[in-house]
Write a protein that holds these residues in place. Structure first.
Motif, PDB file in Angstrom:
ATOM      1  N   ALA A 120       0.866  -1.185   0.000  1.00  0.00           N
ATOM      2  CA  ALA A 120       0.000   0.000   0.000  1.00  0.00           C
ATOM      3  C   ALA A 120       0.899   1.231   0.000  1.00  0.00           C
ATOM      4  CB  ALA A 120      -0.935  -0.012   1.204  1.00  0.00           C
ATOM      5  N   ASN A 121       1.439   1.558  -1.161  1.00  0.00           N
ATOM      6  CA  ASN A 121       2.425   2.633  -1.257  1.00  0.00           C
ATOM      7  C   ASN A 121       1.863   3.988  -0.843  1.00  0.00           C
ATOM      8  OD1 ASN A 121       4.192   0.719  -2.288  1.00  0.00           O
ATOM      9  ND2 ASN A 121       3.667   1.174  -4.401  1.00  0.00           N
ATOM     10  N   ASN A 122       0.576   4.222  -1.120  1.00  0.00           N
ATOM     11  CA  ASN A 122       0.036   5.555  -0.884  1.00  0.00           C
ATOM     12  C   ASN A 122      -0.349   5.819   0.569  1.00  0.00           C
ATOM     13  OD1 ASN A 122      -2.096   3.805  -0.858  1.00  0.00           O
ATOM     14  ND2 ASN A 122      -3.326   4.877  -2.374  1.00  0.00           N
ATOM     15  N   LEU A 123      -0.059   4.869   1.481  1.00  0.00           N
ATOM     16  CA  LEU A 123      -0.330   5.114   2.890  1.00  0.00           C
ATOM     17  C   LEU A 123       0.827   5.804   3.596  1.00  0.00           C
ATOM     18  CD1 LEU A 123      -2.228   1.905   4.063  1.00  0.00           C
ATOM     19  CD2 LEU A 123      -3.133   4.185   3.598  1.00  0.00           C
ATOM     20  N   VAL A 124       1.841   6.168   2.859  1.00  0.00           N
ATOM     21  CA  VAL A 124       2.960   6.902   3.438  1.00  0.00           C
ATOM     22  C   VAL A 124       3.395   7.967   2.436  1.00  0.00           C
ATOM     23  CG1 VAL A 124       4.620   5.209   2.576  1.00  0.00           C
ATOM     24  CG2 VAL A 124       5.266   6.715   4.445  1.00  0.00           C
ATOM     25  N   SER A 125       3.687   9.151   2.949  1.00  0.00           N
ATOM     26  CA  SER A 125       4.105  10.266   2.095  1.00  0.00           C
ATOM     27  C   SER A 125       5.215  11.014   2.826  1.00  0.00           C
ATOM     28  CB  SER A 125       2.926  11.195   1.803  1.00  0.00           C
ATOM     29  OG  SER A 125       3.297  12.219   0.898  1.00  0.00           O
ATOM     30  N   PRO A 126       6.474  10.600   2.637  1.00  0.00           N
ATOM     31  CA  PRO A 126       7.579  11.167   3.431  1.00  0.00           C
ATOM     32  C   PRO A 126       7.786  12.660   3.261  1.00  0.00           C
ATOM     33  CG  PRO A 126       8.238   9.138   2.316  1.00  0.00           C
ATOM     34  CD  PRO A 126       6.916   9.532   1.746  1.00  0.00           C
ATOM     35  N   ASN A 127       7.269  13.241   2.192  1.00  0.00           N
ATOM     36  CA  ASN A 127       7.544  14.655   1.946  1.00  0.00           C
ATOM     37  C   ASN A 127       6.304  15.524   2.118  1.00  0.00           C
ATOM     38  OD1 ASN A 127       9.653  16.410   1.500  1.00  0.00           O
ATOM     39  ND2 ASN A 127       9.395  16.474  -0.707  1.00  0.00           N
ATOM     40  N   ALA A 128       5.337  15.035   2.909  1.00  0.00           N
ATOM     41  CA  ALA A 128       4.149  15.827   3.208  1.00  0.00           C
ATOM     42  C   ALA A 128       4.366  16.601   4.506  1.00  0.00           C
ATOM     43  CB  ALA A 128       2.925  14.921   3.323  1.00  0.00           C
ATOM     44  N   LEU A 129       3.500  17.596   4.737  1.00  0.00           N
ATOM     45  CA  LEU A 129       3.599  18.434   5.929  1.00  0.00           C
ATOM     46  C   LEU A 129       2.594  17.976   6.972  1.00  0.00           C
ATOM     47  CD1 LEU A 129       4.000  22.042   4.428  1.00  0.00           C
ATOM     48  CD2 LEU A 129       5.727  20.656   5.554  1.00  0.00           C
ATOM     49  N   SER A 130       3.080  17.459   8.073  1.00  0.00           N
ATOM     50  CA  SER A 130       2.210  17.045   9.166  1.00  0.00           C
ATOM     51  C   SER A 130       1.933  18.236  10.080  1.00  0.00           C
ATOM     52  CB  SER A 130       2.861  15.921   9.970  1.00  0.00           C
ATOM     53  OG  SER A 130       4.040  16.374  10.605  1.00  0.00           O
ATOM     54  N   ASP A 131       0.900  18.097  10.921  1.00  0.00           N
ATOM     55  CA  ASP A 131       0.599  19.150  11.886  1.00  0.00           C
ATOM     56  C   ASP A 131       1.759  19.359  12.850  1.00  0.00           C
ATOM     57  OD1 ASP A 131      -1.842  19.507  10.721  1.00  0.00           O
ATOM     58  OD2 ASP A 131      -2.979  18.394  12.223  1.00  0.00           O
ATOM     59  N   GLN A 132       2.438  18.267  13.214  1.00  0.00           N
ATOM     60  CA  GLN A 132       3.567  18.383  14.139  1.00  0.00           C
ATOM     61  C   GLN A 132       4.692  19.206  13.519  1.00  0.00           C
ATOM     62  OE1 GLN A 132       1.977  15.628  13.347  1.00  0.00           O
ATOM     63  NE2 GLN A 132       1.076  14.912  15.283  1.00  0.00           N
ATOM     64  N   LEU A 133       4.943  18.985  12.213  1.00  0.00           N
ATOM     65  CA  LEU A 133       6.004  19.739  11.554  1.00  0.00           C
ATOM     66  C   LEU A 133       5.624  21.217  11.443  1.00  0.00           C
ATOM     67  CD1 LEU A 133       8.723  19.705  10.149  1.00  0.00           C
ATOM     68  CD2 LEU A 133       7.584  19.082   8.020  1.00  0.00           C
ATOM     69  N   LEU A 134       4.373  21.501  11.107  1.00  0.00           N
ATOM     70  CA  LEU A 134       3.937  22.892  11.011  1.00  0.00           C
ATOM     71  C   LEU A 134       4.034  23.593  12.354  1.00  0.00           C
ATOM     72  CD1 LEU A 134       0.807  22.573   8.679  1.00  0.00           C
ATOM     73  CD2 LEU A 134       3.010  23.599   8.104  1.00  0.00           C
ATOM     74  N   SER A 135       3.698  22.869  13.421  1.00  0.00           N
ATOM     75  CA  SER A 135       3.721  23.490  14.747  1.00  0.00           C
ATOM     76  C   SER A 135       5.131  23.880  15.162  1.00  0.00           C
ATOM     77  CB  SER A 135       3.102  22.548  15.778  1.00  0.00           C
ATOM     78  OG  SER A 135       3.895  21.381  15.944  1.00  0.00           O
ATOM     79  N   GLN A 136       6.141  23.194  14.617  1.00  0.00           N
ATOM     80  CA  GLN A 136       7.518  23.564  14.937  1.00  0.00           C
ATOM     81  C   GLN A 136       7.864  24.965  14.438  1.00  0.00           C
ATOM     82  OE1 GLN A 136      10.247  20.553  13.542  1.00  0.00           O
ATOM     83  NE2 GLN A 136       9.082  18.878  14.478  1.00  0.00           N
ATOM     84  N   TYR A 137       7.129  25.412  13.413  1.00  0.00           N
ATOM     85  CA  TYR A 137       7.341  26.753  12.871  1.00  0.00           C
ATOM     86  C   TYR A 137       6.262  27.722  13.343  1.00  0.00           C
ATOM     87  CZ  TYR A 137      10.562  24.325   9.755  1.00  0.00           C
ATOM     88  OH  TYR A 137      11.599  23.571   9.253  1.00  0.00           O
ATOM     89  N   GLY A 138       5.451  27.283  14.299  1.00  0.00           N
ATOM     90  CA  GLY A 138       4.401  28.144  14.831  1.00  0.00           C
ATOM     91  C   GLY A 138       3.252  28.345  13.871  1.00  0.00           C
ATOM     92  N   LEU A 139       3.003  27.373  12.998  1.00  0.00           N
ATOM     93  CA  LEU A 139       1.955  27.497  11.986  1.00  0.00           C
ATOM     94  C   LEU A 139       0.831  26.504  12.250  1.00  0.00           C
ATOM     95  CD1 LEU A 139       4.186  27.788   8.784  1.00  0.00           C
ATOM     96  CD2 LEU A 139       3.253  29.641  10.188  1.00  0.00           C
ATOM     97  N   ASN A 140      -0.361  26.865  11.775  1.00  0.00           N
ATOM     98  CA  ASN A 140      -1.546  26.024  11.910  1.00  0.00           C
ATOM     99  C   ASN A 140      -2.277  26.038  10.578  1.00  0.00           C
ATOM    100  OD1 ASN A 140      -4.108  24.910  12.491  1.00  0.00           O
ATOM    101  ND2 ASN A 140      -3.995  25.602  14.621  1.00  0.00           N
ATOM    102  N   ARG A 141      -2.515  24.866  10.030  1.00  0.00           N
ATOM    103  CA  ARG A 141      -3.158  24.800   8.704  1.00  0.00           C
ATOM    104  C   ARG A 141      -4.590  25.339   8.724  1.00  0.00           C
ATOM    105  NH1 ARG A 141      -6.409  20.281   9.230  1.00  0.00           N
ATOM    106  NH2 ARG A 141      -5.634  18.741  10.727  1.00  0.00           N
ATOM    107  N   LEU A 142      -5.210  25.481   9.914  1.00  0.00           N
ATOM    108  CA  LEU A 142      -6.573  25.994  10.006  1.00  0.00           C
ATOM    109  C   LEU A 142      -6.611  27.516  10.103  1.00  0.00           C
ATOM    110  CD1 LEU A 142      -8.072  23.387  12.519  1.00  0.00           C
ATOM    111  CD2 LEU A 142      -8.203  23.373  10.029  1.00  0.00           C
ATOM    112  N   ASN A 143      -5.457  28.137  10.301  1.00  0.00           N
ATOM    113  CA  ASN A 143      -5.390  29.587  10.447  1.00  0.00           C
ATOM    114  C   ASN A 143      -5.358  30.233   9.067  1.00  0.00           C
ATOM    115  OD1 ASN A 143      -4.371  32.291  10.746  1.00  0.00           O
ATOM    116  ND2 ASN A 143      -3.615  31.735  12.779  1.00  0.00           N
ATOM    117  N   PRO A 144      -6.322  31.100   8.733  1.00  0.00           N
ATOM    118  CA  PRO A 144      -6.327  31.714   7.387  1.00  0.00           C
ATOM    119  C   PRO A 144      -5.051  32.489   7.078  1.00  0.00           C
ATOM    120  CG  PRO A 144      -8.432  32.039   8.495  1.00  0.00           C
ATOM    121  CD  PRO A 144      -7.508  31.474   9.519  1.00  0.00           C
TER     122      PRO A 144
END
Length: 642
Positions: free
Chosen positions: A310-334
């Motif tokens: 199931a190759n599409n169950l992993v995406s090593p180069n996607a942005l997770s919420d944990q990674l965004l939070s390291q930069y103080g970002l939130n994908r829900l924030n406009p």
């Protein structure tokens, strides 16, 4: 210029030994799967001609109001090559070896009870290129083309410049026990049951070429023009180069990305890719003889699978919420959403403190691209052979067998089944960061299946020799299959999730809205007059949010498509060794009309009609020029033996 060779070498050996009530059997097998790609694409040299070499440099970048200066054919006549390339002749060769051993025993414990038990061991390799001419993306390799950021190209094999490793290692514990039992309860009733663990065959690396062999000695020489209007080469001089340079293995971890670009690296292989899928299977069934020629049986059959590809169950180069939070970002924030889709060289990105990660990084890349785990690559880096898939199957199966008598033999079976999986086709995964939420009905799910197969030999019932020979001895056969329709995929959302985190998501199902505008199984669907799917049943999630829909729903299916086939045949004998067999076969025998599947892609696409009112585009449109299956057709088959 390509020649593909796909071969398999197989050897099998087994031995049986009967002693008393036991029948022992031991054996093994060995296979080699071979893939070779011998090609000379571009080895003769590829030359491209452009209008720039016969244009005016002063017009570069100017709007000529639809006009143009320069002509590619004129550049060709002058021998001014805009760019050119020469490829090395390639012959990468992949080999995959597989071993298997088994031992088993059939033990007739008593006249009414038989026990089968055994053990099988499989050892499979995913294979390798015979001369270690293979490379792939290495997540921990420093990349000199990206200022040493992690994520370069790694080379298989042992020695300087290589990883001193194999990309995958065989899984040594693929051991599968088998157990089966049959108990004759009385003279007409038999209870059967079985359990076993089996392992899937690993796929062969077909089409092993191109990106998978970067840097290993199949190189390309490129000639680029120095500037606007200048030529990369002159035709009369040829493409001057040393051919042996095309076969030098660079083993360069920084071959990708190319300067100033964000292209994809060589292929990515999951390090656990040589682990075969494991399937637990079990069944229990009861057989009963109703009449001497009539047998009925019912059974429960189930299995559970894991480690499936199931190759599409992993995406090593996607942005997770944990990674965004390291930069103080939130994908829900406009405000953060606007930042993520802005250019890295934009004032907004600069004001928020974001910069290009290395010199030469393109300023047109977005902030989201720059924050990816491997910003130098614009691909998902989806690995090959990732063993992350699971499956669940349960079914009740009933079968009636009418053994041959009075010219008729017949088999009818009915299956009520449930097929679940987390393997979603076409990379349509709702959220790779929540794999447990991907469980859904399978894309080929058909909960109800009824199949009838029969053969009838017409009797010779009259004393009249001519009538008896004309009408008797014909075999009439049929195969009738009736089943549920297959699921319709849930539409992908049209929000900016892919721009924000480089992952798609699904639209949400709207409560209370019907899925259909027309019953697909009603028999009165007119593709030239109506749309059949309801676009109001689906809505985008809010910007930055994951959808909550499943990939498929049990009540959202394409139309059922019965399949009826019949045949009529006979054998004519003229002498002891001379015979003529003729047979007529008919498919879709009742000439059922099955329209093509409706467009189920984007519910927001406007439903359009032509001036005559015929649907021409939009969600739920059926293309009337296409058919879901062929109309009634047949073929005649004749065979003469002498």
């Amino acid at each position: 210029a390509n020649k593909y060779y796909n071969d398999k070498w197989t050897s099998v050996a087994s031995m049986s030994y009967v002693r008393g009530n036991h029948t022992y059997k031991v054996g093994g097998e060995f296979r080699i799967d071979i893939w070779t790609d011998r090609n000379s694409r571009g080895a003769q040299g590829i030359l491209n001609f452009n209008a720039n070499q016969t244009g005016l440099p002063s017009t570069q970048g100017q709007n000529l109001q639809g006009g143009s200066v320069g002509f590619p054919y004129a550049s060709f006549l002058l021998g001014l090559v805009d760019n050119a390339s020469v490829n090395a002749i390639q012959d990468p060769q992949w080999r995959k070896k597989t071993w298997g051993l088994f031992v088993q025993d059939t033990w007739k414990v008593s006249r009414r009870f038989t026990l089968d038990y055994g053990l099988r061991w499989d050892l499979q390799s995913q294979g390798k290129e015979i001369h270690d001419r293979s490379s792939m993306f290495g997540p921990t390799v420093p990349n000199p083309a990206a200022a040493g950021l992690p994520g370069g190209i790694v080379y298989e094999g042992y020695g300087p410049g290589r990883c001193d490793c194999r990309f995958t290692s065989p899984y040594p514990y693929a051991i599968g026990p088998r157990l089966g039992a049959a108990w004759q309860i009385d003279d007409k009733t038999v209870l059967r049951s079985g359990f076993g663990i089996t392992y899937t065959n690993l796929p062969t690396y077909g089409y092993f070429t191109n990106s998978a062999i970067l840097g290993v000695g199949f190189d390309q020489r490129v000639w680029d023009n120095p500037g606007f209007g200048e030529s990369a080469a002159v035709l009369r001089d040829g493409l001057q180069h040393n051919p042996s340079d095309l076969y030098v293995a660079t083993l360069n971890p920084g071959l990708r990305p190319t300067p100033g670009q964000l292209n994809a690296p060589s292929t990515t292989i999951d390090p656990n890719g040589a682990r075969p899928g494991r399937i637990f299977q079990w069944n229990i069934g009861l057989q009963r003889e109703i009449l001497p020629s009539l047998l009925v049986e019912a059974a429960y059959v189930g299995n559970r699978g894991n480690w499936l590809t199931a190759n599409n169950l992993v995406s090593p180069n996607a942005l997770s919420d944990q990674l965004l939070s390291q930069y103080g970002l939130n994908r829900l924030n406009p405000n953060d959403q606007a930042l993520l889709v802005s250019r890295i060289d934009s004032p907004l990105a600069q004001s928020r403190g974001f910069r290009a990660p290395y010199t030469g990084y393109p300023g047109s890349a977005t902030v989201a691209q720059t924050l990816r785990p491997f910003p130098q690559f614009n691909s998902a880096l989806t690995p090959r052979w990732a063993p992350l898939g699971n499956s669940w199957y349960d079914s009740l199966q009933a079968k009636v067998t009418k053994r041959y008598s009075h010219g008729l033999d017949l088999t009818a079976s009915f299956t009520w089944q449930k097929e679940m999986t987390n393997i979603i086709p076409n990379n349509s995964v709702n959220n790779v960061f929540n794999r447990a939420n991907q469980k859904t009905i399978a894309d080929n799910s058909q909960p109800l299946v009824f199949v009838v197969a029969f053969n009838y030999l017409t009797p010779r019932v009259t004393e009249n020799r001519w009538i008896r020979n004309a009408l008797g001895g014909w075999t009439v056969g049929g195969l009738l299959r009736y089943s549920s329709g297959t699921p319709i995929p849930v539409p992908l959302a049209t929000t900016n999730m892919n721009q924000l985190v480089f992952q798609n998501t699904f639209m949400n199902r709207v409560p209370g809205e019907p899925l259909y505008l027309k019953n697909l199984d009603g028999g009165d669907v007119d593709p030239n007059a109506e749309f059949v799917l309801n676009p109001k049943a689906w809505a985008n999630p809010a910007p930055g949010e994951w959808g909550v829909s499943a990939p498929f729903y049990n009540d959202y299916r394409y139309a059922r498509r019965p399949d009826e086939q019949f045949s009529l045949g006979r054998e004519f004998r003229f002498a002891e060794r001379t015979r003529l067999s003729v047979r007529a076969e008919f498919f879709n025998a009742f000439n059922r009309y099955f329209p093509a599947n409706p467009d189920s892609g984007n519910p927001l696409q406007t439903q359009q009609r032509n001036p005559q009112g015929v649907p021409t585009a939009g969600f739920g449109r059926i293309n009337s020029s296409n058919l879901g299956s062929a109309p009634r057709n047949g073929q005649l088959v004749a065979r003469f033996e002498f």
